[in-house]
Every structure is written in structure tokens, then in C-alpha cells.
Write a protein that holds these residues in place. Structure first.
Motif, mmCIF file in Angstrom:
data_model
loop_
_atom_site.group_PDB
_atom_site.id
_atom_site.type_symbol
_atom_site.label_atom_id
_atom_site.label_comp_id
_atom_site.label_asym_id
_atom_site.label_seq_id
_atom_site.Cartn_x
_atom_site.Cartn_y
_atom_site.Cartn_z
ATOM 1 N N GLU A 106 0.797 -1.221 0.000
ATOM 2 C CA GLU A 106 0.000 0.000 0.000
ATOM 3 C C GLU A 106 0.836 1.280 0.000
ATOM 4 N N VAL B 61 3.918 3.992 -0.678
ATOM 5 C CA VAL B 61 4.907 4.373 -1.683
ATOM 6 C C VAL B 61 6.299 3.952 -1.219
ATOM 7 N N ILE C 203 -5.584 5.161 2.233
ATOM 8 C CA ILE C 203 -4.476 4.402 2.818
ATOM 9 C C ILE C 203 -4.064 5.061 4.129
ATOM 10 N N GLN D 130 -5.045 6.376 -3.236
ATOM 11 C CA GLN D 130 -4.537 5.759 -4.455
ATOM 12 C C GLN D 130 -5.705 5.500 -5.397
ATOM 13 N N TRP E 199 -6.759 3.287 -8.806
ATOM 14 C CA TRP E 199 -6.456 2.215 -9.738
ATOM 15 C C TRP E 199 -7.121 2.538 -11.069
ATOM 16 N N ARG F 22 -1.730 2.156 -10.981
ATOM 17 C CA ARG F 22 -2.323 3.093 -10.034
ATOM 18 C C ARG F 22 -1.505 4.372 -9.933
ATOM 19 N N GLN G 169 -0.554 7.103 -6.792
ATOM 20 C CA GLN G 169 -0.556 7.199 -5.335
ATOM 21 C C GLN G 169 -0.114 8.592 -4.886
ATOM 22 N N GLN H 274 0.708 10.333 -0.983
ATOM 23 C CA GLN H 274 0.761 10.054 0.457
ATOM 24 C C GLN H 274 1.571 11.110 1.205
#
Length: 358
Positions: free
Chosen positions: A133, A135, A299, A323, A325, A331, A333, A335
Motif C-alpha cells: 500500500e 509508496v 491508505i 490511491q 487504480w 495506479r 498514489q 501520500q
């Protein structure tokens, strides 16, 4: 050096193809389409991860950088119904894996693996970055114990050279793995005469729930020094033991072809500990992924690790992000991570990444 590595990769894949063509020569004589045989026996997969990172540490100027983390390609050859071979290369780094599997039993009860591959320690290390999940991929403890950031062990991406047996028992209720490995990491000969023993046991009472324990016992051969373990010098052989206990729950299965509609809610938690020489360490994490809208997950993760329990060489991280998809295994992401540290200044970390896989 990269040119030589890439040439070696192409040569290996070519040799693999020639070997399979030779193996199917007899079938060709019998009228079987050998090109179709080659297509059916070899599968190619790969992925790339690239992104951007911004770091703001107290008392220092902010730093930012674009990065290309991974560009992996691997070929898997099915030699027989029980025998297979895999070769994996990271074009952004070095050769990662090369091993052969031979299934001894008719079912999945016992398979033997020989070569260079990811070791079984922890829940996170055997997983692909495509599945994880964060990075930053693994938790701090797993990153250190697996050799992704341990100056004593070197940079080895959680992989080593050795022999392993593994399998599923009682219709998948129990999964086991037992390996004897060099303990020196990838693409490198063993630095001492001792081998590492790595074991894992999983209990899977339902398809959605699993409980996992793993351990590693051996002696390392230091290739560097670490501030949190000043007694170990380059060339020293030292005790290196590990343990982990964890669990993972998913609300359901991923459905083939339904990467947006059938993503389960999942929670994974693990506690880990170890000893390098006289220095004890321990840490743990809790990570979750929660489906929100079509193709979008939230996440969250909390991660703690103390590299030296006597020196209080500890650090805590909290991560939150999203994230999206946009295709199978593909995907985007984003964060944010806040880090509180006892051995360096606290900092904020913003990361974005694009993943494309096939």
C-alpha cells in the motif's frame, strides 16, 4: 556497468528460450506447433514505479526530487507441469532473482526452490511492491531486517541465495516455508561458513484471515558500520536473529478483471524483533486500505521501530493518502508522512507515484 547487466539479461532470456525450444524438439517432430508451445511455456511480466518526493525537515532547507524507483522485467518458464524457472532483473538496479521450483507432491504439499529469491521473513518482505500500500513500500523494521536499509548487511532488497521447501497442508489451512540461505544477500558469495535458517508458518482459518509467525537465525558478516551498533566493524561475524508475529484480514477476494469493483477492505498488523550482536531492536506497524469510490482507496499506516533498545534509537511514522487504480495493477498514489525521531530532526514527507504493470 548497466550496459553489461542489460546484455546479460538479454543473453539469459535468449538461453531460456533456446532451452525450451530444444525441449520441445521431439514434440515438433510429432506435429506439435512449437511456436505455440513456446508461447504457452514462457510468460513475461514487468512493472515500473516512478514519482516525486518532497521533504521538509526541521532546521533544514526543503528538498524535492523526481525518482525512478523500479523497472522490473521477469520471465517465467514452465518446463513441465511440476518444474519451472524464473529470472528477474531490475533495469534500474541489478539482477534480483533467478531460481527454479520443483513440486514433489501431486498437490501443493511440498515444493523445492533453489536459487536467489526473496526470503520468507515477515509478512511484508515476500510481497511485491505492486501489492503493497505504501509508496515507501515496507515498514521500517522490515526494511532494516530485510537488508533494504541496514549498513551491516548491505543493500539486498530482501533477497538471498539458498534452498527452500514450502507448501500448503490440510487444504490450505496451513502454509509453511523453511529455507537455508547464505545470509549475505543478492549477487554475493557468503562471507562466513554459517548459514541462516528462515522459517515461516501461516494459519488460514478462512480465505479472508491469516495469522503468521516467522523467524530467522544466523550469523552475519558485516560489510559496513551502523551508528546504532558501534561494536560491529567491517568484516566482523556477528549474531543475527529475527522474529515476527502478525495477522491480516481482508473483507473479500480480488476478482479477476474487476480491479475497481472488487477491492476488499484490508488490515495488516505485525510486530517484529531482532538482535544484531549485543544490540536488540523491535518495532511494529498497522496498515490499512479502505475502498472509497470506484477505483479509489484511502491508505493509512502507523509504523514504529527502535533500532537499539538501550540507546532508544527509535522513530515513529504516520502515513495517510489516496490511491487510484486506473487499470489492473496500475495506479496513481499520493501520500503524506509525518516522522517523529529520537536520533534526527522530525520531518514531513510528501510522495507521489505512478505504477504501471503488466
Amino acid at each position: 556497468m548497466k550496459l553489461k547487466n542489460n546484455t546479460r539479461v538479454l543473453f539469459t532470456v535468449a538461453c531460456l528460450a533456446v532451452s525450451l525450444l530444444t525441449a520441445s524438439a521431439q514434440e515438433k517432430k510429432q506435429g506439435i506447433n512449437w511456436m505455440q508451445e513456446l508461447k504457452d511455456r514462457i510468460t513475461l511480466n514487468g512493472y515500473a514505479q516512478a514519482g516525486y518526493a518532497y521533504t521538509d525537515q526541521e532546521g533544514a532547507s526543503p528538498k524535492s526530487s523526481y525518482n525512478l524507483k523500479r523497472t522490473l522485467l521477469w520471465a517465467k518458464a514452465r518446463i513441465t507441469d511440476r518444474w519451472s524457472f524464473l529470472f528477474m532483473h531490475d533495469f534500474n538496479s541489478v539482477v534480483q532473482e533467478f531460481y527454479t521450483d520443483f513440486r514433489i507432491t501431486r498437490d501443493k504439499g511440498l515444493t523445492v526452490r533453489l536459487g536467489q529469491f526473496k526470503n520468507s521473513f515477515s509478512m511484508e518482505n515476500p510481497l511485491s511492491p505492486v501489492q503493497l500500500e505504501l509508496v515507501d513500500v515496507c515498514s521500517q523494521a522490515v526494511t532494516c531486517y530485510a537488508g533494504c536499509y541496514d549498513p551491516l548487511y548491505g543493500l539486498h532488497y530482501g533477497r538471498d541465495i539458498g534452498l527452500e521447501i514450502y507448501g500448503d497442508l490440510f487444504k490450505g489451512l496451513i502454509h509453511y516455508e523453511l529455507a537455508v540461505m547464505n545470509g549475505q544477500g543478492i549477487n554475493r558469495k557468503d562471507g562466513n561458513d554459517d548459514k541462516d535458517i528462515i522459517a515461516k508458518l501461516e494459519l488460514r482459518p478462512t480465505d479472508e484471515l491469516r495469522f503468521v509467525v516467522s523467524g530467522q537465525k544466523g550469523r552475519g558478516h558485516a560489510v559496513g558500520t551502523a551508528a546504532w551498533n558501534p561494536d560491529i566493524q567491517v568484516g566482523d561475524n556477528y549474531r543475527r536473529d529475527r522474529y515476527s508475529i502478525g495477522a491480516e484480514w481482508k473483507s473479500g477476494h480480488y476478482a479477476p478483471g474487476q480491479y475497481k469493483e472488487a477491492r476488499p477492505l484490508k488490515v495488516r498488523a505485525e510486530w517484529l524483533g531482532g538482535k544484531d550482536g549485543k544490540v536488540g531492536s523491535m518495532g511494529g506497524y498497522v496498515t490499512t486500505a479502505v475502498p472509497l469510490l470506484e477505483g479509489i482507496d484511502a491508505i493509512a499506516s502507523v509504523d514504529y521501530f527502535d533500532r537499539n533498545t538501550d540507546m532508544k534509537y527509535r522513530q515513529t511514522q504516520a502515513t495517510a493518502g489516496l490511491q487510484y487504480w486506473f487499470y489492473k495493477n496500475c495506479r496513481v498514489q499520493l501520500q503524506y508522512t509525518r516522522t517523529w525521531s529520537k536520533y534526527q530532526k522530525d520531518y514531513n514527507w510528501l510522495q507521489g507515484q505512478v505504477q504501471v504493470a503488466f
